[in-house]
Design an enzyme around this catalytic site. Sequence first.
Site: not given
Length: 227
Positions: A58-59
């Site tokens: 995830d970012r």
Amino acid sequence: MEVLYEDNHLVIVSKAPGEIVQGDKTGDAPLSDAVKAYIKEKYAKPGQVFLGVTHRLDRPVSGVVVFARTDKALSRMNTLFRDGHVKKTYLALVHERPPKEEDELRHWIVRNEKQNKSYAYDREKLSAKEARLRYRVLGKSENYYLVAVRLLTGRHHQIRCQLAKIGCPIKGDLKYGARRSNPDGSISLHAWRVSFEHPVSHTIIDVWAPLPAANEWNAFRDIVTGD
């Protein structure tokens, strides 16, 4: 970008929070492009550089990302990830003390595409996928608990969702109930270590990424083996 391991078939790097692994609708430059540029320059590669994305983070998450440099390695790494033969260990900072010092969590997760969020249930539910992880509390600072997490399945936002379900949202993770955001927009979840049998040479690869630079990790640097 920090290169943690590389050979003719793989390149493993440490992702900073905020980076995207692969291009998306934001149009922001992805980590994969930076790795391609690194390979092209280091090895004076003419034309386009092949790079296969074997998994994603995830970012707002930091840590280890494994890329494949050949078709063969990509295909075999995809199989290793799919069949659960890659051991992935994450580190998370949480405000609340987990219910047990160590435990295995088992939930059924439903992903809401519109919200880009997952929901965990204690019992099996229509369209839900089983999610399992093991956690262990490694230490405590003045404000946080350091929790090591071993993923046993790979579901959308699994660690974030399951820790929130037991009352321990990850620091900075507003989406799953954290008290406040982190200044840089990250969440305090770090993909610390991966271990697997090399898809071509069959040697054991065991790689870890240094802890993030943020101050809240400082109290734990001496107790995290390998950092």
